[in-house]
Design a protein around this motif. Sequence first.
Motif, PDB file in Angstrom:
ATOM      1  N   LYS A  78      -6.008   4.320  -1.395  1.00 38.56           N
ATOM      2  CA  LYS A  78      -5.809   3.595  -0.135  1.00 38.56           C
ATOM      3  C   LYS A  78      -6.505   4.295   1.037  1.00 38.56           C
ATOM      4  O   LYS A  78      -7.207   3.654   1.827  1.00 38.56           O
ATOM      5  N   ASP A 182      -3.189   4.261   8.973  1.00 38.59           N
ATOM      6  CA  ASP A 182      -2.802   4.908   7.719  1.00 38.59           C
ATOM      7  C   ASP A 182      -1.563   5.763   7.988  1.00 38.59           C
ATOM      8  O   ASP A 182      -1.654   6.833   8.583  1.00 38.59           O
ATOM      9  N   ILE A 210      -1.510   0.680   6.200  1.00 36.24           N
ATOM     10  CA  ILE A 210      -1.050   1.452   5.048  1.00 36.24           C
ATOM     11  C   ILE A 210       0.220   2.157   5.483  1.00 36.24           C
ATOM     12  O   ILE A 210       0.197   2.968   6.417  1.00 36.24           O
TER      13      ILE A 210
END
Length: 275
Positions: A78, A182, A210
């Motif tokens: 990811k 993220d 994410i």
Amino acid sequence: AQSRVKRLAKLTPIETTIEASVSPFLLPSPARPLAPPLIRLENVEVGYGDDPAILRDLNLRLDVDDRIGLLGVNGAGKSTFAKMIAGALEVRSGEVSRSPRIEVGWFHQHQIEALDPEQTPLDIMREARPTDSDQSHRSRLAQFGIHFDKQGTKVEALSGGERARLLLNMVAMAAPHLLILDEPTNHLDIDSRRALLDALNSYEGAVILITHDRSLMELVADRLWLAADNQIVPFDGDMDDYARFVIERAKGGTSAPSQSAAKEKRSKGKKKKTK
């Protein structure tokens, strides 16, 4: 009863605690939307050095108003994907088509660790916007929730939440067309998470999110992509489906859907709606 009333009257009143207000996050929307797509990936492979590919056969499209939630276990690629989309990692093969005017804001948790502990928020703002006045720098930091008494404090003395708030606001400062976040909530308290959610839902650009924060994922993402088996593919399901997928995967039962299978499933869904 009268005796109880008299005893209560003698007690010292307990003042109600008034919570300090939480500063909102500033995520300005891009001034001009770009023609779609923002980014298109065709047969892309990405990795580090001579090591085996982290991700391969990526065929994805990101549009101007997409809210993508990127799912996958730790180590599935990811963060590598986010780095590549942000333009900080070159692809090994395949084609990446980007809108020529695209501005990307990328927040990742390692930025917090990479901050110079001797710098202050004011130093960081001066580096980012060298032509602005000190008054402008201080005003902007105050809007970020970094008030005057903290603006000259060294980064090493700031809390993780204060550092995260500073960086989250700074990556969005230029009103990017795409925000890549993220794990943005790792250092934020509950009230700050809510403030970030409100800001994201008001932001009019594209988002790739994410996070392990399920509620944030459910309230922000319109579509889910899954990182598994060195690929990233659209995930046709919700967070409950993903939880079941992870459990079955741990038992050795379920494999990740291929891009062709995901495409076929979406195609069948469209035919059913047409009927």
